[in-house]
Design a protein around this motif. Structure first.
Motif, PDB file in Angstrom:
ATOM      1  N   LEU A  79       0.827  -1.205   0.000  1.00  0.00           N
ATOM      2  CA  LEU A  79       0.000   0.000   0.000  1.00  0.00           C
ATOM      3  C   LEU A  79       0.864   1.259   0.000  1.00  0.00           C
ATOM      4  O   LEU A  79       0.543   2.259  -0.660  1.00  0.00           O
ATOM      5  CB  LEU A  79      -0.933  -0.011   1.217  1.00  0.00           C
ATOM      6  N   CYS A  80       1.981   1.199   0.724  1.00  0.00           N
ATOM      7  CA  CYS A  80       2.906   2.345   0.755  1.00  0.00           C
ATOM      8  C   CYS A  80       3.634   2.481  -0.586  1.00  0.00           C
ATOM      9  O   CYS A  80       3.797   3.590  -1.113  1.00  0.00           O
ATOM     10  CB  CYS A  80       3.914   2.176   1.891  1.00  0.00           C
ATOM     11  N   TYR A  81       4.088   1.343  -1.140  1.00  0.00           N
ATOM     12  CA  TYR A  81       4.752   1.368  -2.441  1.00  0.00           C
ATOM     13  C   TYR A  81       3.814   1.921  -3.519  1.00  0.00           C
ATOM     14  O   TYR A  81       4.234   2.672  -4.403  1.00  0.00           O
ATOM     15  CB  TYR A  81       5.201  -0.041  -2.837  1.00  0.00           C
ATOM     16  N   ALA A  82       2.542   1.512  -3.464  1.00  0.00           N
ATOM     17  CA  ALA A  82       1.594   1.934  -4.494  1.00  0.00           C
ATOM     18  C   ALA A  82       1.414   3.450  -4.500  1.00  0.00           C
ATOM     19  O   ALA A  82       1.354   4.077  -5.565  1.00  0.00           O
ATOM     20  CB  ALA A  82       0.250   1.238  -4.272  1.00  0.00           C
ATOM     21  N   GLU A  83       1.335   4.068  -3.309  1.00  0.00           N
ATOM     22  CA  GLU A  83       1.208   5.525  -3.263  1.00  0.00           C
ATOM     23  C   GLU A  83       2.440   6.201  -3.845  1.00  0.00           C
ATOM     24  O   GLU A  83       2.339   7.130  -4.652  1.00  0.00           O
ATOM     25  CB  GLU A  83       0.983   6.009  -1.831  1.00  0.00           C
ATOM     26  N   SER A  93      12.518   2.760  -7.507  1.00  0.00           N
ATOM     27  CA  SER A  93      11.747   2.215  -6.395  1.00  0.00           C
ATOM     28  C   SER A  93      12.061   2.931  -5.088  1.00  0.00           C
ATOM     29  O   SER A  93      12.018   4.153  -5.017  1.00  0.00           O
ATOM     30  CB  SER A  93      11.993   0.709  -6.284  1.00  0.00           C
ATOM     31  N   ALA A  94      12.374   2.168  -4.044  1.00  0.00           N
ATOM     32  CA  ALA A  94      12.560   2.744  -2.711  1.00  0.00           C
ATOM     33  C   ALA A  94      13.670   3.786  -2.688  1.00  0.00           C
ATOM     34  O   ALA A  94      13.622   4.744  -1.905  1.00  0.00           O
ATOM     35  CB  ALA A  94      12.868   1.633  -1.708  1.00  0.00           C
ATOM     36  N   TYR A  95      14.690   3.628  -3.533  1.00  0.00           N
ATOM     37  CA  TYR A  95      15.773   4.622  -3.604  1.00  0.00           C
ATOM     38  C   TYR A  95      15.210   5.986  -4.014  1.00  0.00           C
ATOM     39  O   TYR A  95      15.474   7.009  -3.362  1.00  0.00           O
ATOM     40  CB  TYR A  95      16.835   4.164  -4.606  1.00  0.00           C
ATOM     41  N   THR A  96      14.420   6.020  -5.081  1.00  0.00           N
ATOM     42  CA  THR A  96      13.856   7.285  -5.562  1.00  0.00           C
ATOM     43  C   THR A  96      12.890   7.873  -4.545  1.00  0.00           C
ATOM     44  O   THR A  96      12.873   9.085  -4.311  1.00  0.00           O
ATOM     45  CB  THR A  96      13.129   7.055  -6.897  1.00  0.00           C
ATOM     46  N   PHE A  97      12.082   7.007  -3.918  1.00  0.00           N
ATOM     47  CA  PHE A  97      11.111   7.497  -2.945  1.00  0.00           C
ATOM     48  C   PHE A  97      11.795   8.164  -1.754  1.00  0.00           C
ATOM     49  O   PHE A  97      11.378   9.220  -1.278  1.00  0.00           O
ATOM     50  CB  PHE A  97      10.236   6.339  -2.454  1.00  0.00           C
ATOM     51  N   GLN A 277       0.384   6.219 -12.879  1.00  0.00           N
ATOM     52  CA  GLN A 277      -0.479   6.600 -11.755  1.00  0.00           C
ATOM     53  C   GLN A 277      -1.602   5.584 -11.545  1.00  0.00           C
ATOM     54  O   GLN A 277      -2.007   5.314 -10.416  1.00  0.00           O
ATOM     55  CB  GLN A 277      -1.080   7.999 -11.993  1.00  0.00           C
ATOM     56  N   ARG A 278      -2.084   5.000 -12.614  1.00  0.00           N
ATOM     57  CA  ARG A 278      -3.171   4.022 -12.504  1.00  0.00           C
ATOM     58  C   ARG A 278      -2.655   2.586 -12.470  1.00  0.00           C
ATOM     59  O   ARG A 278      -3.109   1.752 -11.682  1.00  0.00           O
ATOM     60  CB  ARG A 278      -4.125   4.181 -13.693  1.00  0.00           C
ATOM     61  N   ASP A 279      -1.675   2.286 -13.332  1.00  0.00           N
ATOM     62  CA  ASP A 279      -1.289   0.900 -13.568  1.00  0.00           C
ATOM     63  C   ASP A 279      -0.337   0.326 -12.524  1.00  0.00           C
ATOM     64  O   ASP A 279      -0.381  -0.876 -12.238  1.00  0.00           O
ATOM     65  CB  ASP A 279      -0.649   0.759 -14.954  1.00  0.00           C
ATOM     66  N   VAL A 280       0.555   1.143 -11.966  1.00  0.00           N
ATOM     67  CA  VAL A 280       1.527   0.613 -11.002  1.00  0.00           C
ATOM     68  C   VAL A 280       0.844   0.094  -9.735  1.00  0.00           C
ATOM     69  O   VAL A 280       1.127  -1.019  -9.292  1.00  0.00           O
ATOM     70  CB  VAL A 280       2.611   1.654 -10.670  1.00  0.00           C
ATOM     71  N   PRO A 281      -0.062   0.860  -9.113  1.00  0.00           N
ATOM     72  CA  PRO A 281      -0.768   0.291  -7.943  1.00  0.00           C
ATOM     73  C   PRO A 281      -1.516  -0.991  -8.282  1.00  0.00           C
ATOM     74  O   PRO A 281      -1.526  -1.943  -7.486  1.00  0.00           O
ATOM     75  CB  PRO A 281      -1.740   1.412  -7.551  1.00  0.00           C
ATOM     76  N   PHE A 435      -3.068   7.290  -6.158  1.00  0.00           N
ATOM     77  CA  PHE A 435      -3.400   6.258  -5.170  1.00  0.00           C
ATOM     78  C   PHE A 435      -2.916   6.739  -3.817  1.00  0.00           C
ATOM     79  O   PHE A 435      -1.787   7.197  -3.684  1.00  0.00           O
ATOM     80  CB  PHE A 435      -2.730   4.932  -5.519  1.00  0.00           C
ATOM     81  N   ARG A 436      -3.767   6.650  -2.820  1.00  0.00           N
ATOM     82  CA  ARG A 436      -3.411   7.103  -1.475  1.00  0.00           C
ATOM     83  C   ARG A 436      -3.455   5.919  -0.512  1.00  0.00           C
ATOM     84  O   ARG A 436      -4.455   5.193  -0.445  1.00  0.00           O
ATOM     85  CB  ARG A 436      -4.380   8.197  -0.994  1.00  0.00           C
ATOM     86  N   THR A 437      -2.358   5.722   0.210  1.00  0.00           N
ATOM     87  CA  THR A 437      -2.322   4.690   1.239  1.00  0.00           C
ATOM     88  C   THR A 437      -3.390   4.995   2.286  1.00  0.00           C
ATOM     89  O   THR A 437      -3.443   6.109   2.809  1.00  0.00           O
ATOM     90  CB  THR A 437      -0.942   4.643   1.919  1.00  0.00           C
ATOM     91  N   PRO A 438      -4.276   4.060   2.608  1.00  0.00           N
ATOM     92  CA  PRO A 438      -5.332   4.343   3.590  1.00  0.00           C
ATOM     93  C   PRO A 438      -4.780   4.432   5.009  1.00  0.00           C
ATOM     94  O   PRO A 438      -3.737   3.867   5.322  1.00  0.00           O
ATOM     95  CB  PRO A 438      -6.272   3.143   3.438  1.00  0.00           C
TER      96      PRO A 438
END
Length: 507
Positions: A79-83, A93-97, A277-281, A435-438
């Motif tokens: 859920l965090c990755y998707a946002e 991935s996590a490096y860029t974030f 924005q749509r497809d990765v999550p 996409f927003r992590t709930p």
């Protein structure tokens, strides 16, 4: 100095850098492609091997619940990755974030961690694939010379030619293009999932209800240990994880977690996705849901076919069918495992080359490796370099003792991404988020705690090796990355200083 270490690269600049012609990647992937990638990298040795290990030694038939627990831990991280992937659709991935939220030094640390995790994972899987191919060749009476099979104990020399060849072939496929990689992956994943479904459907006819009793075996204290092979939580607090019982289910989750590694690689392909924005999550969450369902179904069937205490550790699925008098299925499962490991190896190599590419584009590694191929628009230089290095490692090295580094590296990345979501929500509430992590910050906090819990159940020697790799990373950053960073160059240019490093310094 301190501010420089935690300077952030804003999201707008990260996206702008992806539009530079010589560093741009081709956007060709869809949500289906990403889901296939996710399923392709997740379903590998875990489903074919770890089920028996966890059921026999730790959880019994309740290993199915362990897969659910591990899946929940991954879902929190997903859920965090998707946002992040939908907000910052950039390779790395996590490096860029973390570069966009925590700062340059934390970003370097996580990037360095991912380089180790994905490289080691690729080599481990290539060696495992080679083992299955050797087994299939032995069945038809063909054998390679021991010196080329990576198992010549007499002379002490051995080069696993099959493992090295696999890595080189997959490197060539990745250089040619992502769409070709997606097509190859789609075919192989279809074969692999078909084999898994055969195991579930055929095995269901041999299930005996008596094998499920007791579903959660009586708890036993794990063997005490004071050496580095003991779990870190035992050395820190004197508490040993349980064998069986309810706590055994959670202990087994630390073991079967390896079976879920890879869904985060989907995020590394965000920059090559048509509508990230749509497809990765969808790709991240879809692949995780599919694989969790398959894992639970397989574990229920296998522990129903054969008593958990009699399950094989090395080949539980194949041996379970042998125990029912149907050895033909064992050959099919070995074939499926060999096919499955091919996609795992390719997608791990894909993920690593993208992280390396992103770090070199930011100047933290030599920018020579950030140029894309003029025709294929792939990061061919970094892909070829890493492919050659991993092929040599896979050919010469037995990596069984280092495989747990893949687990700790992945869990560390999960923690960083979860923390980054909270920070970026506070620092950049204005960013458009498809996409927003709930339930932020609750879900990210739970993700951190769950990942940390599984990390503590890893051996202390794994933590030691991980710490050594991190120390090497600090040295590389302070002697190279800190001064060659593009952010550092822009700061020097803004201050009126020479934006280029001193003459003679590698770019």
């Amino acid at each position: 100095m301190g501010n420089a270490l935690f300077r952030t690269k804003n999201v707008e600049q990260s996206i702008q850098d992806t539009e530079e012609p010589e560093h741009a990647l081709r956007k060709s992937l869809t949500a289906l492609d990403l889901t296939v990638f996710g399923v392709g990298v997740i379903i590998g040795t875990g489903i074919f091997v770890l089920t028996g290990t966890a059921a026999k030694n730790t959880a019994g038939p309740a290993v199915s619940l362990s897969f659910v627990v591990a899946g929940v831990v991954c879902a929190l991280a997903a859920l965090c990755y998707a946002e992040f992937a939908s907000t910052v659709p950039v390779a790395g991935s996590a490096y860029t974030f973390s570069y966009a939220s925590l700062g340059e030094l934390p970003a370097w640390i996580i990037g360095w961690d991912l380089v180790l995790e994905l490289a080691l994972g690729t080599a481990v899987v290539a060696v495992g694939w080679s083992g299955y191919i050797h087994s299939l060749l032995d069945n038809v009476g063909w054998q390679l010379p021991q010196a080329l099979a990576g198992r010549d104990g007499a002379s002490g020399f051995g080069f696993d030619i099959l493992a090295a060849a696999l890595v080189l072939v997959l490197t060539a496929i990745l250089v040619v293009g992502m769409k070709l990689s997606a097509r190859v992956t789609s075919v192989v994943v279809a074969v692999k999932v078909a084999v898994v479904l055969v195991v579930i459907i055929a095995g269901a006819f041999f299930v005996r209800g008596a094998n499920y009793h007791p579903f959660i075996p009586k708890a036993q204290s794990a063997a005490a240990g004071g050496n580095l092979k003991a779990p870190l939580i035992q050395l820190m607090f004197g508490w040993a994880p349980s064998h069986f019982g309810v706590m055994g289910v959670f202990t087994a989750a630390s073991v079967v977690f390896f079976a879920f590694i890879g869904f985060d690689v989907v995020a590394t392909a965000a920059e090559e996705t048509r509508n990230p924005q749509r497809d990765v999550p969808r790709g991240i969450l879809g692949s995780l849901i599919i694989c969790t369902a398959l894992y639970v179904a397989v574990s229920i069937v296998v522990t129903g076919m054969q008593k958990y205490s009699a399950l094989s550790v090395n080949a539980p699925l194949a041996d379970a069918f042998k125990s029912t008098g149907h050895p033909w299925y064992a050959g099919l499962i070995s074939f499926g495992a060999a096919i499955g490991l091919t996609t795992v190896c390719m997608i791990l190599l894909l993920g690593q080359s993208r992280v390396f590419f992103a770090m070199s584009r930011d100047g933290l590694l030599p920018r020579f490796f950030s140029h894309t191929h003029p025709r294929f628009r792939t990061p061919y230089r970094s892909t070829i370099l890493l492919g050659l290095v991993i092929a040599v490692v896979a050919g010469f090295t037995s990596l069984s003792e280092l495989a747990e580094l893949v687990n700790i590296g992945t869990l560390f990345a999960f923690i960083v991404v979860a923390i980054s979501v909270i920070i970026l929500r506070r620092s950049r509430p204005d960013l458009p988020r498809a996409f927003r992590t709930p339930l932020v910050p609750l879900v990210p906090i739970l993700s951190v705690l769950a990942s940390l819990w599984l990390m503590l159940n890893l051996p202390a020697e794994t933590w030691l090796r991980f710490a050594i790799w991190m120390v090497i990373g600090f040295v590389v950053y302070f002697f190279y990355g800190r001064t060659h960073s593009r952010l550092a160059e822009r700061e020097r240019a803004a201050a009126g200083e020479n934006p280029r490093p001193p003459a003679g310094t590698a770019r």
